[in-house]
Write a protein that holds these residues in place. Structure first.
Motif, PDB file in Angstrom:
ATOM      1  N   THR A   1       0.803  -1.227   0.000  1.00 59.46           N
ATOM      2  CA  THR A   1       0.000   0.000   0.000  1.00 59.46           C
ATOM      3  C   THR A   1       0.831   1.270   0.000  1.00 59.46           C
ATOM      4  O   THR A   1       0.532   2.229  -0.701  1.00 59.46           O
TER       5      THR A   1
ATOM      6  N   VAL B   1       3.231   3.870  -0.994  1.00 62.10           N
ATOM      7  CA  VAL B   1       3.917   4.156  -2.257  1.00 62.10           C
ATOM      8  C   VAL B   1       5.353   4.625  -2.041  1.00 62.10           C
ATOM      9  O   VAL B   1       6.188   4.510  -2.931  1.00 62.10           O
TER      10      VAL B   1
ATOM     11  N   ARG C   1      -0.711   6.529   0.732  1.00 64.51           N
ATOM     12  CA  ARG C   1      -0.764   6.831  -0.697  1.00 64.51           C
ATOM     13  C   ARG C   1      -1.906   7.811  -0.941  1.00 64.51           C
ATOM     14  O   ARG C   1      -2.994   7.663  -0.393  1.00 64.51           O
TER      15      ARG C   1
ATOM     16  N   ALA D   1      -4.091   9.259  -4.119  1.00 66.73           N
ATOM     17  CA  ALA D   1      -4.397   9.084  -5.533  1.00 66.73           C
ATOM     18  C   ALA D   1      -4.490  10.445  -6.216  1.00 66.73           C
ATOM     19  O   ALA D   1      -4.581  11.491  -5.564  1.00 66.73           O
TER      20      ALA D   1
ATOM     21  N   ASP E   1       0.611   9.654  -5.682  1.00 72.50           N
ATOM     22  CA  ASP E   1       0.760   8.751  -6.827  1.00 72.50           C
ATOM     23  C   ASP E   1      -0.137   9.238  -7.964  1.00 72.50           C
ATOM     24  O   ASP E   1      -1.310   8.874  -8.046  1.00 72.50           O
TER      25      ASP E   1
ATOM     26  N   ASP F   1      -0.096   8.386 -10.918  1.00 72.78           N
ATOM     27  CA  ASP F   1      -0.446   7.297 -11.834  1.00 72.78           C
ATOM     28  C   ASP F   1      -1.628   6.475 -11.327  1.00 72.78           C
ATOM     29  O   ASP F   1      -2.124   5.594 -12.026  1.00 72.78           O
ATOM     30  N   CYS F   2      -2.048   6.758 -10.101  1.00 75.43           N
ATOM     31  CA  CYS F   2      -3.196   6.070  -9.502  1.00 75.43           C
ATOM     32  C   CYS F   2      -4.401   6.999  -9.617  1.00 75.43           C
ATOM     33  O   CYS F   2      -4.453   8.041  -8.963  1.00 75.43           O
TER      34      CYS F   2
ATOM     35  N   ASP G   1      -7.667   6.980  -8.701  1.00 75.95           N
ATOM     36  CA  ASP G   1      -8.534   7.217  -7.544  1.00 75.95           C
ATOM     37  C   ASP G   1      -8.323   6.104  -6.523  1.00 75.95           C
ATOM     38  O   ASP G   1      -7.557   5.170  -6.732  1.00 75.95           O
TER      39      ASP G   1
ATOM     40  N   ALA H   1      -8.127   2.194  -7.018  1.00 76.24           N
ATOM     41  CA  ALA H   1      -6.942   1.584  -7.622  1.00 76.24           C
ATOM     42  C   ALA H   1      -5.805   1.384  -6.626  1.00 76.24           C
ATOM     43  O   ALA H   1      -4.753   0.865  -6.995  1.00 76.24           O
ATOM     44  N   ILE H   2      -6.001   1.788  -5.391  1.00 76.96           N
ATOM     45  CA  ILE H   2      -4.955   1.618  -4.375  1.00 76.96           C
ATOM     46  C   ILE H   2      -5.038   0.200  -3.811  1.00 76.96           C
ATOM     47  O   ILE H   2      -6.083  -0.205  -3.293  1.00 76.96           O
TER      48      ILE H   2
END
Length: 350
Positions: A95, A97, A242, A244, A279, A281-282, A284, A287-288
């Motif tokens: 989890t 990042v 992380r 998003a 992140d 590239d994530c 929302d 997507a974590i």
């Protein structure tokens, strides 16, 4: 608490405070192999996104220095070994990042040095890991000052889990505000959720803040609504593992509940987030990846079972707080307000 440190780098050995033993005992673990680093992260001897990232960076240095290939001069085998170690370390906890960021930063340096000697690569890896360590300390101090600008003298802050000096190189993220308040002569009090199931708020946050002389009150997780309703809380400040791109934020399980309560009582929620935790590239929160941990963390307290051993458990280590319940995300580069997607993009370009 000046004599207590979270991590130190000593001659190819990473010395870690064993946070599974706090507050009962202050003990340290020496990590001399990649496996040692992996185990320390996975078992939460070291925990907190910034500290995990720094530890993993040093883990890559240890990997390079303990490479035992038959032909040490075989560059390609050395490079392949480092790539394998990088992926292995990144798998220790999914989890946070910062873990991936720190390992990837070290490996980016390695990949840039294809024509350098192995000894030159090793030296640069260690130099970069030390830089990551120092940058984390500076970042956390700045986050603390930025958070402090959102408070006034006499305020009381509710925090969840532990995002303090025990979770980072120094100061921490969410708890840095209390240490900056002390430096500035401001009186900022703390309420700390116990943070089931691992009790990081009770074991770590209350210990850390009390050792630093901060006025801290420990409460059970299910008391947050009461203290908010009684007007005892002026702000909620938590760390994160992380963020998003849309502002959804993963943090220790229970943070989502706290944010919902704060929204109901119109209390601001501030996320302390180094930009390394963002992140882009994530897209929302959905997507974590959310780590699930073992049943005994729920079934046991201090080594004793509090429920039947055979009962089923569900133990996600984190939850995701939707961006709509977050007042601001506080980074070392500045304070980010909604709309988060647009403003996070701006802060990441700085």
């Amino acid at each position: 608490m000046n004599e207590i440190f979270t991590l130190k780098w000593r001659k190819n050995t990473l010395v870690l405070l064993d946070q599974t033993k706090i507050p009962r005992e202050v003990a340290y673990v020496e990590c001399k192999t990649v496996q040692d680093i992996y185990d320390a992260i996975q078992t939460m001897i070291v925990r907190g996104a910034p500290a995990i990232g720094v530890s993993a960076a040093y883990g890559m240095v240890i990997a390079a220095n303990t490479y035992d290939g038959k032909s040490f001069s075989d560059k390609e085998k050395f490079m392949d070994y480092l790539r394998e170690c990088a992926e292995y370390l990144k798998s220790s906890r999914p989890t946070a990042v910062n873990l991936m960021w720190a390992v990837d930063r070290i490996m980016d340096k390695v990949e840039e040095m294809q024509i350098a000697s192995i000894e030159e690569i090793k030296a640069e890896m260690e130099k970069d890991a030390i830089a990551i360590h120092k940058e984390d300390e500076n970042t956390n101090r700045t986050i603390g000052l930025n958070l402090l600008s959102l408070l006034k003298d006499g305020d009381t802050v509710l925090t969840h889990c532990n995002a303090g000096s025990l979770a980072a190189s120094a100061y921490g993220t969410a708890l840095a505000v209390f240490y900056m308040a002390q430096e500035k002569g401001m009186n900022i009090k703390a309420y700390a959720d116990e943070t089931r199931p691992r009790l990081q708020g009770a074991n770590l946050t209350s210990f850390e803040l009390a050792e630093h002389g901060v006025d801290v009150t420990l409460i059970c997780d299910n008391m947050a609504a009461v203290v908010m309703s009684q007007g005892k809380i002026d702000a909620v400040i938590v760390g994160c593992d992380r963020v998003a791109a849309n502002g959804d934020t993963a943090n220790k399980i229970g943070t989502y509940s706290v944010s919902l309560l704060a929204d109901h009582f119109q209390i601001p929620v501030y996320i302390a987030a180094p930009t390394t935790t963002i992140d882009m590239d994530c897209p929302d929160g959905s997507a974590i990846p959310i780590e699930e941990r073992g049943a005994d963390e729920v079934l046991c307290v201090n080594g004793g079972y509090i429920a039947p051993k055979e009962v089923k458990t569900y133990n996600p280590a984190f939850d995701v707080t939707p961006a709509e319940y977050i007042t601001a995300i506080v980074t070392e580069k500045g304070i980010v307000y909604p709309p988060f997607k647009e403003n996070l993009e701006k802060i990441m370009r700085k």
